[in-house]
Design a protein around this motif. Structure first.
Motif, PDB file in Angstrom:
ATOM      1  N   UNK A  84      12.133 -24.621  17.711  1.00  0.00           N
ATOM      2  CA  UNK A  84      13.271 -24.618  18.632  1.00  0.00           C
ATOM      3  C   UNK A  84      13.600 -23.188  19.074  1.00  0.00           C
ATOM      4  N   UNK A  85      13.585 -22.266  18.125  1.00  0.00           N
ATOM      5  CA  UNK A  85      13.935 -20.880  18.426  1.00  0.00           C
ATOM      6  C   UNK A  85      12.968 -20.237  19.403  1.00  0.00           C
ATOM      7  N   UNK A  86      11.673 -20.494  19.214  1.00  0.00           N
ATOM      8  CA  UNK A  86      10.660 -19.832  20.042  1.00  0.00           C
ATOM      9  C   UNK A  86      10.096 -20.722  21.154  1.00  0.00           C
ATOM     10  N   UNK A  87      10.641 -21.937  21.268  1.00  0.00           N
ATOM     11  CA  UNK A  87      10.186 -22.828  22.321  1.00  0.00           C
ATOM     12  C   UNK A  87       8.736 -23.234  22.163  1.00  0.00           C
ATOM     13  N   UNK A  88       8.326 -23.468  20.925  1.00  0.00           N
ATOM     14  CA  UNK A  88       6.925 -23.810  20.644  1.00  0.00           C
ATOM     15  C   UNK A  88       6.842 -25.190  19.989  1.00  0.00           C
ATOM     16  N   UNK A  89       5.637 -25.588  19.666  1.00  0.00           N
ATOM     17  CA  UNK A  89       5.425 -26.860  18.977  1.00  0.00           C
ATOM     18  C   UNK A  89       5.574 -26.674  17.470  1.00  0.00           C
ATOM     19  N   UNK A  90       5.707 -27.792  16.755  1.00  0.00           N
ATOM     20  CA  UNK A  90       5.771 -27.742  15.292  1.00  0.00           C
ATOM     21  C   UNK A  90       4.482 -27.138  14.729  1.00  0.00           C
TER      22      UNK A  90
END
Length: 235
Positions: A61-67
Protein backbone atom coordinates in the motif's frame (compact mmCIF):
# COMPACT_ATOMS: atom_id res chain seq x y z
CA UNK A 1 32.18 8.88 24.93
CA UNK A 2 28.48 9.68 24.43
CA UNK A 3 26.54 8.17 21.56
CA UNK A 4 22.98 9.31 20.88
CA UNK A 5 20.83 7.11 18.64
CA UNK A 6 17.69 8.35 16.93
CA UNK A 7 15.63 5.34 15.90
CA UNK A 8 12.15 3.88 15.56
CA UNK A 9 11.02 0.44 16.72
CA UNK A 10 9.56 -0.45 13.32
CA UNK A 11 12.66 0.58 11.38
CA UNK A 12 14.44 -2.60 10.22
CA UNK A 13 17.78 -0.87 9.73
CA UNK A 14 17.61 0.59 13.25
CA UNK A 15 17.89 -2.87 14.81
CA UNK A 16 20.65 -3.80 12.35
CA UNK A 17 22.52 -0.56 13.06
CA UNK A 18 22.18 -1.09 16.79
CA UNK A 19 23.83 -4.49 16.48
CA UNK A 20 26.61 -3.04 14.31
CA UNK A 21 27.32 -0.32 16.85
CA UNK A 22 27.37 -2.83 19.72
CA UNK A 23 29.83 -5.05 17.87
CA UNK A 24 31.98 -2.08 16.89
CA UNK A 25 32.20 -0.96 20.52
CA UNK A 26 33.03 -4.48 21.64
CA UNK A 27 35.65 -5.07 18.95
CA UNK A 28 37.34 -1.71 19.55
CA UNK A 29 37.26 -2.15 23.33
CA UNK A 30 35.20 0.95 24.12
CA UNK A 31 31.95 -0.61 25.35
CA UNK A 32 32.63 0.23 29.00
CA UNK A 33 33.66 3.82 28.24
CA UNK A 34 30.53 4.64 26.26
CA UNK A 35 27.19 6.09 27.34
CA UNK A 36 24.43 5.27 24.88
CA UNK A 37 21.33 7.47 24.84
CA UNK A 38 18.28 6.36 22.88
CA UNK A 39 16.30 9.11 21.15
CA UNK A 40 12.75 8.88 19.80
CA UNK A 41 11.81 9.15 16.14
CA UNK A 42 8.65 8.20 14.24
CA UNK A 43 8.84 7.10 10.63
CA UNK A 44 5.08 7.34 10.17
CA UNK A 45 3.05 9.03 12.93
CA UNK A 46 -0.16 8.28 11.00
CA UNK A 47 0.13 4.50 11.31
CA UNK A 48 -2.73 3.02 13.39
CA UNK A 49 -1.80 1.82 16.88
CA UNK A 50 -2.53 -1.75 15.85
CA UNK A 51 -3.46 -3.27 12.51
CA UNK A 52 -4.70 -6.55 11.06
CA UNK A 53 -2.69 -5.90 7.91
CA UNK A 54 0.39 -7.98 7.24
CA UNK A 55 3.67 -6.17 6.78
CA UNK A 56 3.56 -7.15 3.10
CA UNK A 57 0.12 -5.54 2.69
CA UNK A 58 1.30 -2.38 4.45
CA UNK A 59 4.42 -2.12 2.28
CA UNK A 60 2.44 -2.77 -0.92
CA UNK A 61 0.00 0.00 0.00
CA UNK A 62 2.79 2.41 0.93
CA UNK A 63 4.78 1.93 -2.27
CA UNK A 64 1.88 1.22 -4.62
CA UNK A 65 3.19 -2.25 -5.45
CA UNK A 66 1.94 -5.82 -5.39
CA UNK A 67 2.15 -8.17 -2.41
CA UNK A 68 4.71 -10.22 -4.33
CA UNK A 69 6.86 -7.14 -4.91
CA UNK A 70 6.61 -6.24 -1.23
CA UNK A 71 7.76 -9.72 -0.24
CA UNK A 72 10.70 -9.45 -2.62
CA UNK A 73 11.54 -6.08 -1.08
CA UNK A 74 12.00 -7.68 2.36
CA UNK A 75 14.37 -10.44 1.23
CA UNK A 76 17.50 -8.30 1.10
CA UNK A 77 16.62 -6.66 4.42
CA UNK A 78 16.18 -10.04 6.11
CA UNK A 79 19.48 -11.17 4.62
CA UNK A 80 21.24 -8.07 5.94
CA UNK A 81 19.73 -8.66 9.38
CA UNK A 82 20.93 -12.25 9.40
CA UNK A 83 24.49 -11.03 8.83
CA UNK A 84 24.39 -9.41 12.30
CA UNK A 85 22.63 -12.36 13.96
CA UNK A 86 19.01 -11.22 13.67
CA UNK A 87 16.32 -13.51 12.23
CA UNK A 88 13.62 -11.14 10.99
CA UNK A 89 10.17 -12.71 10.61
CA UNK A 90 8.39 -10.57 8.02
CA UNK A 91 5.69 -13.24 7.66
CA UNK A 92 4.35 -12.44 11.14
CA UNK A 93 5.42 -8.79 11.50
CA UNK A 94 2.62 -6.25 11.98
CA UNK A 95 2.53 -2.49 11.31
CA UNK A 96 2.28 -0.39 14.49
CA UNK A 97 2.21 3.19 15.65
CA UNK A 98 5.23 3.57 17.93
CA UNK A 99 4.40 6.72 19.88
CA UNK A 100 3.20 4.75 22.88
CA UNK A 101 6.30 2.53 22.69
CA UNK A 102 8.53 5.59 22.71
CA UNK A 103 6.71 6.99 25.76
CA UNK A 104 7.16 3.67 27.53
CA UNK A 105 10.87 3.68 26.65
CA UNK A 106 11.21 7.15 28.18
CA UNK A 107 9.70 5.84 31.40
CA UNK A 108 12.08 2.86 31.26
CA UNK A 109 14.97 5.30 30.85
CA UNK A 110 13.87 7.12 34.00
CA UNK A 111 14.02 3.77 35.78
CA UNK A 112 17.47 2.90 34.43
CA UNK A 113 16.11 0.33 31.96
CA UNK A 114 16.43 2.14 28.61
CA UNK A 115 18.78 -0.39 27.00
CA UNK A 116 16.71 -3.38 28.14
CA UNK A 117 13.41 -1.85 27.02
CA UNK A 118 14.77 -0.77 23.65
CA UNK A 119 16.14 -4.23 22.90
CA UNK A 120 12.92 -5.91 24.06
CA UNK A 121 10.72 -3.73 21.84
CA UNK A 122 12.86 -4.35 18.76
CA UNK A 123 12.98 -8.09 19.41
CA UNK A 124 9.22 -8.21 19.93
CA UNK A 125 8.45 -6.47 16.65
CA UNK A 126 11.02 -7.89 14.25
CA UNK A 127 11.51 -11.43 15.51
CA UNK A 128 8.45 -12.35 17.59
CA UNK A 129 5.81 -10.59 15.49
CA UNK A 130 4.18 -8.91 18.49
CA UNK A 131 1.84 -5.92 18.21
CA UNK A 132 3.96 -3.26 19.88
CA UNK A 133 1.15 -0.72 19.53
CA UNK A 134 -0.99 -2.79 21.88
CA UNK A 135 -1.20 -1.72 25.52
CA UNK A 136 -1.42 -5.33 26.67
CA UNK A 137 1.72 -6.29 24.74
CA UNK A 138 3.66 -3.25 25.94
CA UNK A 139 2.79 -3.91 29.58
CA UNK A 140 3.95 -7.52 29.25
CA UNK A 141 7.24 -6.51 27.66
CA UNK A 142 7.88 -3.85 30.30
CA UNK A 143 7.26 -6.30 33.13
CA UNK A 144 9.70 -8.72 31.49
CA UNK A 145 12.51 -6.15 31.78
CA UNK A 146 11.72 -5.50 35.44
CA UNK A 147 9.35 -2.54 35.41
CA UNK A 148 6.36 -2.26 37.75
CA UNK A 149 3.12 -3.37 36.09
CA UNK A 150 0.84 -0.81 37.74
CA UNK A 151 3.20 2.07 36.99
CA UNK A 152 3.56 0.91 33.39
CA UNK A 153 -0.22 0.84 33.01
CA UNK A 154 -0.38 4.40 34.33
CA UNK A 155 2.17 5.50 31.75
CA UNK A 156 0.78 3.78 28.65
CA UNK A 157 -2.82 4.76 29.47
CA UNK A 158 -1.92 8.43 29.79
CA UNK A 159 0.13 10.99 27.88
CA UNK A 160 3.11 10.80 30.27
CA UNK A 161 6.50 11.31 28.60
CA UNK A 162 4.84 12.58 25.41
CA UNK A 163 6.67 15.88 25.71
CA UNK A 164 10.02 14.08 25.99
CA UNK A 165 9.28 12.03 22.86
CA UNK A 166 8.21 15.11 20.92
CA UNK A 167 11.32 16.97 22.10
CA UNK A 168 13.53 14.22 20.63
CA UNK A 169 11.66 14.39 17.32
CA UNK A 170 11.99 18.17 17.24
CA UNK A 171 15.69 17.96 18.07
CA UNK A 172 16.17 15.51 15.20
CA UNK A 173 14.54 18.00 12.85
CA UNK A 174 16.85 20.77 14.06
CA UNK A 175 19.89 18.54 13.49
CA UNK A 176 18.74 17.79 9.95
CA UNK A 177 17.88 14.14 10.58
CA UNK A 178 15.83 12.86 7.64
CA UNK A 179 15.98 9.14 8.35
CA UNK A 180 16.99 6.60 10.94
CA UNK A 181 19.03 5.09 12.42
CA UNK A 182 21.05 8.23 13.07
CA UNK A 183 24.06 8.02 15.40
CA UNK A 184 25.65 11.11 16.93
CA UNK A 185 29.02 10.68 18.65
CA UNK A 186 29.99 13.33 21.18
CA UNK A 187 27.89 15.85 19.23
CA UNK A 188 30.75 16.02 16.76
CA UNK A 189 30.35 13.15 14.29
CA UNK A 190 27.21 11.61 12.82
CA UNK A 191 26.60 8.29 11.10
CA UNK A 192 23.41 8.04 9.07
CA UNK A 193 22.03 4.56 8.47
CA UNK A 194 23.30 1.05 9.10
CA UNK A 195 26.68 1.74 7.51
CA UNK A 196 29.52 -0.81 7.06
CA UNK A 197 31.07 -2.05 10.30
CA UNK A 198 34.38 -0.43 9.45
CA UNK A 199 32.86 3.05 9.48
CA UNK A 200 31.49 2.58 12.99
CA UNK A 201 34.85 1.36 14.26
CA UNK A 202 36.79 4.11 12.49
CA UNK A 203 34.57 6.84 13.93
CA UNK A 204 34.65 5.39 17.44
CA UNK A 205 38.46 5.26 17.37
CA UNK A 206 38.61 8.82 16.04
CA UNK A 207 36.50 10.11 18.94
CA UNK A 208 38.52 8.09 21.44
CA UNK A 209 41.81 9.57 20.20
CA UNK A 210 40.43 13.10 20.34
CA UNK A 211 39.06 12.61 23.86
CA UNK A 212 42.08 10.66 25.14
CA UNK A 213 40.00 7.58 25.94
CA UNK A 214 41.83 4.27 26.23
CA UNK A 215 40.17 0.97 25.27
CA UNK A 216 39.56 -1.71 27.87
CA UNK A 217 42.29 -4.35 27.65
CA UNK A 218 41.20 -7.73 26.36
CA UNK A 219 42.38 -10.38 28.83
CA UNK A 220 43.48 -13.64 27.22
CA UNK A 221 43.99 -16.97 28.94
CA UNK A 222 41.92 -18.76 31.58
CA UNK A 223 40.33 -16.25 33.95
CA UNK A 224 41.35 -16.60 37.57
CA UNK A 225 44.28 -18.91 36.89
CA UNK A 226 47.61 -18.05 38.51
CA UNK A 227 46.53 -14.64 39.74
CA UNK A 228 46.65 -12.92 43.13
CA UNK A 229 44.07 -10.30 43.98
CA UNK A 230 42.27 -8.94 47.03
CA UNK A 231 44.50 -10.76 49.47
CA UNK A 232 44.20 -14.22 47.96
CA UNK A 233 45.74 -16.27 45.18
CA UNK A 234 44.17 -18.60 42.63
CA UNK A 235 46.47 -21.55 42.00
Amino acid sequence: MKIEIWSDYVCPFCYIGKRQLEKALQDTGFSEQTEIIFKSYQLDPNTPAISDESMYEALAKKFGSSIEAAKAQTVSVASRAKEVGLDYDFDHMKPANTFKSHRLAKYAEAEGKAAEMTERLLLAHFIEGKQIGSTEVLVGLAVEVGLNRERVLDVVNSDEYASEVLADIQEASQLGVRGVPFFVLNRKYAISGAQPQELFEETIRKVAVEEGIQPTLKVVGAKGTGICEDGQCEL
